[in-house]
Design a protein around this motif. Sequence first.
Motif, PDB file in Angstrom:
ATOM      1  N   MET A   1     -16.967  33.899 -34.387  1.00  0.00           N
ATOM      2  CA  MET A   1     -17.893  35.221 -34.675  1.00  0.00           C
ATOM      3  C   MET A   1     -18.565  35.592 -33.764  1.00  0.00           C
ATOM      4  N   ARG A   2     -19.189  36.820 -33.773  1.00  0.00           N
ATOM      5  CA  ARG A   2     -20.085  37.356 -32.646  1.00  0.00           C
ATOM      6  C   ARG A   2     -21.410  37.761 -33.543  1.00  0.00           C
ATOM      7  N   TYR A   3     -22.586  37.119 -33.001  1.00  0.00           N
ATOM      8  CA  TYR A   3     -23.701  37.387 -33.439  1.00  0.00           C
ATOM      9  C   TYR A   3     -24.734  37.699 -32.402  1.00  0.00           C
ATOM     10  N   LEU A   4     -25.774  38.338 -32.826  1.00  0.00           N
ATOM     11  CA  LEU A   4     -26.808  38.984 -32.405  1.00  0.00           C
ATOM     12  C   LEU A   4     -28.102  38.093 -32.559  1.00  0.00           C
ATOM     13  N   VAL A   5     -28.692  37.672 -31.616  1.00  0.00           N
ATOM     14  CA  VAL A   5     -30.057  36.860 -31.590  1.00  0.00           C
ATOM     15  C   VAL A   5     -31.252  37.846 -31.305  1.00  0.00           C
ATOM     16  N   THR A   6     -32.069  38.335 -31.870  1.00  0.00           N
ATOM     17  CA  THR A   6     -33.062  38.923 -31.408  1.00  0.00           C
ATOM     18  C   THR A   6     -34.273  37.928 -30.918  1.00  0.00           C
ATOM     19  N   GLY A   7     -34.957  37.981 -29.917  1.00  0.00           N
ATOM     20  CA  GLY A   7     -36.020  36.888 -29.525  1.00  0.00           C
ATOM     21  C   GLY A   7     -35.217  35.776 -28.980  1.00  0.00           C
ATOM     22  N   GLY A   8     -34.071  35.960 -28.764  1.00  0.00           N
ATOM     23  CA  GLY A   8     -32.959  34.679 -28.311  1.00  0.00           C
ATOM     24  C   GLY A   8     -33.460  34.271 -27.010  1.00  0.00           C
ATOM     25  N   ALA A   9     -34.311  34.797 -26.287  1.00  0.00           N
ATOM     26  CA  ALA A   9     -34.956  34.010 -25.047  1.00  0.00           C
ATOM     27  C   ALA A   9     -36.037  33.364 -25.086  1.00  0.00           C
ATOM     28  N   GLY A  10     -36.761  33.346 -26.389  1.00  0.00           N
ATOM     29  CA  GLY A  10     -37.967  32.648 -26.914  1.00  0.00           C
ATOM     30  C   GLY A  10     -37.526  31.134 -27.395  1.00  0.00           C
ATOM     31  N   TYR A  11     -38.877  30.592 -28.030  1.00  0.00           N
ATOM     32  CA  TYR A  11     -38.653  29.153 -27.979  1.00  0.00           C
ATOM     33  C   TYR A  11     -37.558  28.839 -29.251  1.00  0.00           C
ATOM     34  N   ILE A  12     -37.783  29.284 -30.513  1.00  0.00           N
ATOM     35  CA  ILE A  12     -36.783  28.913 -31.595  1.00  0.00           C
ATOM     36  C   ILE A  12     -35.445  29.625 -31.168  1.00  0.00           C
ATOM     37  N   GLY A  13     -35.642  31.090 -31.006  1.00  0.00           N
ATOM     38  CA  GLY A  13     -34.283  31.891 -30.775  1.00  0.00           C
ATOM     39  C   GLY A  13     -33.314  30.853 -29.610  1.00  0.00           C
ATOM     40  N   SER A  14     -33.937  30.577 -28.485  1.00  0.00           N
ATOM     41  CA  SER A  14     -33.127  30.180 -27.344  1.00  0.00           C
ATOM     42  C   SER A  14     -32.546  28.691 -28.214  1.00  0.00           C
ATOM     43  N   HIS A  15     -32.811  28.084 -29.169  1.00  0.00           N
ATOM     44  CA  HIS A  15     -32.029  26.874 -29.723  1.00  0.00           C
ATOM     45  C   HIS A  15     -30.983  27.314 -30.743  1.00  0.00           C
ATOM     46  N   ILE A  16     -31.478  28.422 -31.428  1.00  0.00           N
ATOM     47  CA  ILE A  16     -30.420  29.126 -32.195  1.00  0.00           C
ATOM     48  C   ILE A  16     -29.172  29.637 -31.287  1.00  0.00           C
ATOM     49  N   VAL A  17     -29.585  30.092 -30.143  1.00  0.00           N
ATOM     50  CA  VAL A  17     -28.508  30.570 -29.465  1.00  0.00           C
ATOM     51  C   VAL A  17     -27.779  29.347 -28.959  1.00  0.00           C
ATOM     52  N   LEU A  18     -28.390  28.133 -28.693  1.00  0.00           N
ATOM     53  CA  LEU A  18     -27.416  27.074 -28.105  1.00  0.00           C
ATOM     54  C   LEU A  18     -26.475  26.442 -29.061  1.00  0.00           C
ATOM     55  N   ALA A  19     -27.274  26.494 -30.617  1.00  0.00           N
ATOM     56  CA  ALA A  19     -26.656  26.004 -31.908  1.00  0.00           C
ATOM     57  C   ALA A  19     -25.199  26.760 -31.927  1.00  0.00           C
ATOM     58  N   LEU A  20     -25.462  28.407 -31.785  1.00  0.00           N
ATOM     59  CA  LEU A  20     -24.313  29.261 -32.118  1.00  0.00           C
ATOM     60  C   LEU A  20     -23.231  28.939 -31.047  1.00  0.00           C
ATOM     61  N   LEU A  21     -23.563  28.870 -29.727  1.00  0.00           N
ATOM     62  CA  LEU A  21     -22.611  28.407 -28.671  1.00  0.00           C
ATOM     63  C   LEU A  21     -21.954  27.165 -28.949  1.00  0.00           C
ATOM     64  N   ASP A  22     -22.657  26.008 -29.278  1.00  0.00           N
ATOM     65  CA  ASP A  22     -22.104  24.867 -29.538  1.00  0.00           C
ATOM     66  C   ASP A  22     -20.818  24.905 -30.688  1.00  0.00           C
ATOM     67  N   ALA A  23     -21.238  25.873 -31.621  1.00  0.00           N
ATOM     68  CA  ALA A  23     -20.361  26.005 -32.690  1.00  0.00           C
ATOM     69  C   ALA A  23     -19.094  26.742 -32.303  1.00  0.00           C
ATOM     70  N   HIS A  65     -21.771  48.059 -29.745  1.00  0.00           N
ATOM     71  CA  HIS A  65     -21.302  46.357 -30.160  1.00  0.00           C
ATOM     72  C   HIS A  65     -21.087  46.330 -31.710  1.00  0.00           C
ATOM     73  N   GLN A  66     -20.298  45.395 -32.028  1.00  0.00           N
ATOM     74  CA  GLN A  66     -20.399  45.017 -33.515  1.00  0.00           C
ATOM     75  C   GLN A  66     -20.744  43.434 -33.451  1.00  0.00           C
ATOM     76  N   TRP A  67     -21.377  43.258 -34.643  1.00  0.00           N
ATOM     77  CA  TRP A  67     -21.703  41.692 -34.851  1.00  0.00           C
ATOM     78  C   TRP A  67     -21.329  41.459 -36.075  1.00  0.00           C
ATOM     79  N   ASP A  68     -21.064  40.104 -36.488  1.00  0.00           N
ATOM     80  CA  ASP A  68     -20.783  39.752 -37.917  1.00  0.00           C
ATOM     81  C   ASP A  68     -22.257  39.404 -38.503  1.00  0.00           C
ATOM     82  N   GLY A  69     -23.342  39.254 -37.721  1.00  0.00           N
ATOM     83  CA  GLY A  69     -24.490  38.939 -38.384  1.00  0.00           C
ATOM     84  C   GLY A  69     -25.585  38.917 -37.364  1.00  0.00           C
ATOM     85  N   VAL A  70     -26.791  39.189 -37.838  1.00  0.00           N
ATOM     86  CA  VAL A  70     -28.038  39.331 -36.844  1.00  0.00           C
ATOM     87  C   VAL A  70     -28.892  38.006 -37.243  1.00  0.00           C
ATOM     88  N   PHE A  71     -29.314  37.449 -36.184  1.00  0.00           N
ATOM     89  CA  PHE A  71     -30.525  36.573 -36.339  1.00  0.00           C
ATOM     90  C   PHE A  71     -31.724  37.107 -35.617  1.00  0.00           C
TER      91      PHE A  71
END
Length: 341
Positions: A1-23, A65-71
């Motif tokens: 799936m393709r996801y957008l993370v706003t604030g993805g370079a921040g503290y919590i956002g960067s950990h969500i990015v890692l979790a999504l990539l790991d999945a 761009h198209q995303w399946d969901g936005v964080f």
Amino acid sequence: MRYLVTGGAGYIGSHIVLALLDAGHEVEIIDNLSTGHRKAVPSAARLHEVDLRDGAALASIFGAHQWDGVFHLAALSIVGESMRDPLHYLEHNFTSSLNLIRSCTQHGVRKMVFSSTAALFGGPDRHGAITEDAAIIPGSAYGESKFFIERTLHWADQVHGLRSACLRYFNAAGADPDGRAGEDHKPETHLIPLALDAMLHRRPALQIFGTDYETPDGTCIRDYTHVSDIAAAHICVLDVLDQRSVAYNLGTGTGHSNLDVLKSIARVSGRDVPWHAAERRAGDPSGLVADATSFTRDTGWTPRYAAIDQIIATALAWRARHPDGYGDAARQIDAASVMRR
Ligand code: UFG
């Protein structure tokens, strides 16, 4: 799936990015880098350096761009700061979120996971863990700004069918257990990184804001939740959004006072944290502990790193390896020399 993370370079956002990539998901990030860090963005994720208040830039990104969901995490997020300039906080967080939510409704995004907060429950002193039924009485402009956005998401679902999960996290803490990301706020205002730096003699003695609260040791109580557990929760909640929009309280269910945190640091590191009592900080509720029973029941989520000593150990490992956060200019501190285990 393709996801957008706003604030993805921040503290919590960067950990969500890692979790999504790991999945195994594809990830794009929108971040204006006002508090986030370019170095926190993994090479596998694409960064759009854009401010959400810039409607034209947002329209162009959503058009392409198209995303399946936005964080949605991008926000001003410091409780004390929001009490010094409340109108700025309300305006900034609301207008940026409104732009994003409108873009999602216009471009067919079906799911949003929103970074909400325990600061919704900052009213009178509370005893016991907080369920989703508790009265929402924000004790700060920051909390109020997040409540505005929860309400906006309610109408975006009612009228446009944008499903949302508002995750009201309590106190995010710790760092990626594999050392890939961690906490780096400038200026730092949070208890754990400040206490670690005081213990490491990288700053003067810690001030403890208020020692006369109606709590067993007189200091505020918070529910420290490992940031990787919070990240995992964002992925767990996606399936629920196939059915309905939801709002959940997210935490471990255990409260630790400010002095408990200092004791944990002493256990993990073998060193005391120098501290002294200071005045109460505006906007601080005495106790905030989550009752996450509903979230666990609906998603199966439970925290992997629930013990405060585990949280402190990952935070200390990050702090020792990255004394200046993502700047990393200074020498590393020998982690083994400041960690008992
Ligand atoms: N504290 C001190 N000394 C310090 C820093 C903090 O005593 O130098 C105390 C605070 O007064 C509070 C506790 O430590 O009692 C925790 O404070 P933090 O600043 O670490 O965190 P907050 O609880 O204020 O806020 C955090 C996030 C918010 C979120 C909130 C939800 O920053 O975004 O948790 O509980 F809304």
